[in-house]
Design a protein around this motif. Structure first.
Motif, PDB file in Angstrom:
ATOM      1  N   GLY A  51      -9.059 -33.155 -11.592  1.00  0.00           N
ATOM      2  CA  GLY A  51      -8.842 -32.404 -12.825  1.00  0.00           C
ATOM      3  C   GLY A  51      -7.363 -32.365 -13.192  1.00  0.00           C
ATOM      4  N   GLU A  52      -6.988 -31.422 -14.040  1.00  0.00           N
ATOM      5  CA  GLU A  52      -5.592 -31.322 -14.478  1.00  0.00           C
ATOM      6  C   GLU A  52      -4.772 -30.438 -13.550  1.00  0.00           C
ATOM      7  OE1 GLU A  52      -4.167 -28.659 -17.634  1.00  0.00           O
ATOM      8  OE2 GLU A  52      -3.718 -30.469 -18.768  1.00  0.00           O
ATOM      9  N   GLN A  53      -5.103 -29.174 -13.515  1.00  0.00           N
ATOM     10  CA  GLN A  53      -4.380 -28.195 -12.717  1.00  0.00           C
ATOM     11  C   GLN A  53      -5.289 -26.990 -12.558  1.00  0.00           C
ATOM     12  OE1 GLN A  53      -1.163 -26.121 -14.624  1.00  0.00           O
ATOM     13  NE2 GLN A  53      -2.084 -26.259 -16.643  1.00  0.00           N
ATOM     14  N   PRO A  54      -5.024 -26.153 -11.542  1.00  0.00           N
ATOM     15  CA  PRO A  54      -5.838 -24.954 -11.404  1.00  0.00           C
ATOM     16  C   PRO A  54      -5.681 -24.058 -12.625  1.00  0.00           C
ATOM     17  CG  PRO A  54      -4.018 -24.962  -9.805  1.00  0.00           C
ATOM     18  CD  PRO A  54      -4.010 -26.282 -10.488  1.00  0.00           C
ATOM     19  N   GLY A  55      -6.726 -23.340 -12.981  1.00  0.00           N
ATOM     20  CA  GLY A  55      -6.650 -22.342 -14.045  1.00  0.00           C
ATOM     21  C   GLY A  55      -6.453 -20.968 -13.425  1.00  0.00           C
ATOM     22  N   GLU A  58      -8.833 -20.287 -10.491  1.00  0.00           N
ATOM     23  CA  GLU A  58      -8.521 -21.115  -9.326  1.00  0.00           C
ATOM     24  C   GLU A  58      -7.251 -20.637  -8.646  1.00  0.00           C
ATOM     25  OE1 GLU A  58      -9.286 -22.361 -12.379  1.00  0.00           O
ATOM     26  OE2 GLU A  58     -11.304 -23.104 -11.923  1.00  0.00           O
ATOM     27  N   PRO A  64     -10.158 -25.282  -6.128  1.00  0.00           N
ATOM     28  CA  PRO A  64     -10.261 -25.946  -7.435  1.00  0.00           C
ATOM     29  C   PRO A  64     -11.622 -25.724  -8.103  1.00  0.00           C
ATOM     30  CG  PRO A  64     -10.496 -27.563  -5.666  1.00  0.00           C
ATOM     31  CD  PRO A  64     -10.185 -26.249  -5.010  1.00  0.00           C
ATOM     32  N   PHE A  65     -11.613 -25.692  -9.405  1.00  0.00           N
ATOM     33  CA  PHE A  65     -12.829 -25.658 -10.224  1.00  0.00           C
ATOM     34  C   PHE A  65     -13.829 -24.570  -9.836  1.00  0.00           C
ATOM     35  CE2 PHE A  65     -11.432 -29.983 -11.462  1.00  0.00           C
ATOM     36  CZ  PHE A  65     -11.511 -29.830 -12.833  1.00  0.00           C
ATOM     37  N   ALA A  69     -14.716 -23.816 -16.356  1.00  0.00           N
ATOM     38  CA  ALA A  69     -14.729 -25.291 -16.391  1.00  0.00           C
ATOM     39  C   ALA A  69     -15.426 -25.831 -15.142  1.00  0.00           C
ATOM     40  CB  ALA A  69     -13.308 -25.841 -16.490  1.00  0.00           C
ATOM     41  N   ASN A  91      -6.962 -31.640  -8.115  1.00  0.00           N
ATOM     42  CA  ASN A  91      -6.271 -31.646  -9.403  1.00  0.00           C
ATOM     43  C   ASN A  91      -5.007 -32.499  -9.326  1.00  0.00           C
ATOM     44  OD1 ASN A  91      -7.674 -29.744 -11.283  1.00  0.00           O
ATOM     45  ND2 ASN A  91      -7.379 -28.339  -9.556  1.00  0.00           N
TER      46      ASN A  91
HETATM   47  N1  URA Z   1      -9.313 -27.055 -14.802  1.00  0.00           N
HETATM   48  C1  URA Z   1      -8.843 -28.024 -13.980  1.00  0.00           C
HETATM   49  O1  URA Z   1      -8.386 -29.063 -14.411  1.00  0.00           O
HETATM   50  N2  URA Z   1      -8.900 -27.816 -12.682  1.00  0.00           N
HETATM   51  C2  URA Z   1      -9.388 -26.716 -12.127  1.00  0.00           C
HETATM   52  O2  URA Z   1      -9.401 -26.618 -10.906  1.00  0.00           O
HETATM   53  C3  URA Z   1      -9.882 -25.727 -13.006  1.00  0.00           C
HETATM   54  C4  URA Z   1      -9.826 -25.911 -14.325  1.00  0.00           C
END
Ligand code: URA
Length: 206
Positions: A51-55, A58, A64-65, A69, A91
């Motif tokens: 993914g991109e980055q933790p939200g 997270e 993660p995730f 999302a 991520n």
């Molecule tokens: N979006 C992401 O890209 N990664 C996550 O872990 C949570 C949301």
């Protein structure tokens, strides 16, 4: 090496990497995120999802995730019949980049410097897990894994199957947050009712 020994070695390597990443301060965000969110899953996964980055969720949970999302991603994984325990999820960036709006923490796209600083962790995970297939969720992950163009000179695009210089296959798909923003599964409607749902599943498993 036996399969069990190989898996144990990969698990130990990932544990070591996660411990090192937990102390990482190569980017300024390290000081304002709650914690480093490292990848999780099978140490020798067949498929690595990036993914991109933790939200916000997270960042608090350290996994993660796990937020909205992540729940949508989980639904897709179930719909595709992928065994969740055979996946590795991570991520491109390991810290939650955000701006404050009052007490709310609003997602902020990570800057190039943070992406570059975090890339070593992602590549170390790829190296340790050694997955035959990587799925890049969204453009940030695609850029991190493939750069501006893949090994054949093709620009990464959603729905594309790309090749890295190391020979690994990278499938690029929409990020689950993009589907949430497009209204998939919103207002109580089943996810299957939205045309983007089937299109997304087709990107994930062409
Ligand atoms: N979006 C992401 O890209 N990664 C996550 O872990 C949570 C949301």
């Amino acid at each position: 090496v036996t399969l069990a020994a190989d898996k144990a070695a990969a698990r130990a390597r990932l544990k070591d990497l996660a411990a090192q990443a937990a102390r990482c301060d190569r980017c300024p965000v390290a000081s304002c995120a709650t914690q480093t969110v490292f990848g999780r899953g099978h140490p020798r996964a067949e498929v690595m999802l990036v993914g991109e980055q933790p939200g916000d969720h997270e960042d608090r949970a350290g996994r993660p995730f796990v937020g909205p999302a992540g729940q949508l991603l989980q639904q897709a994984i179930a719909a595709l019949g992928w065994p969740r325990e055979a996946l590795y999820v991570t991520n491109a960036v390991k810290h939650f980049h955000h701006t404050l709006r009052g007490s709310r923490r609003i997602h902020k796209t990570p800057e190039q410097a943070a992406l570059a600083a975090c890339l070593d962790w992602l590549e170390a995970e790829v190296d340790a897990v050694d997955p035959p297939l990587i799925v890049a969720l969204g453009q940030t992950a695609a850029r991190a894994l493939l750069g501006a163009a893949d090994a054949d000179g093709a620009v990464p695009r959603a729905g594309g199957l790309h090749r890295r210089a190391d020979g690994r296959a990278v499938l690029v798909a929409w990020h689950p947050s993009a589907l949430l923003r497009a209204g998939v599964g919103q207002g109580g409607a089943p996810v299957e009712d939205h045309p983007r749902w089937a299109a997304w599943l087709a990107q994930l498993a062409p």
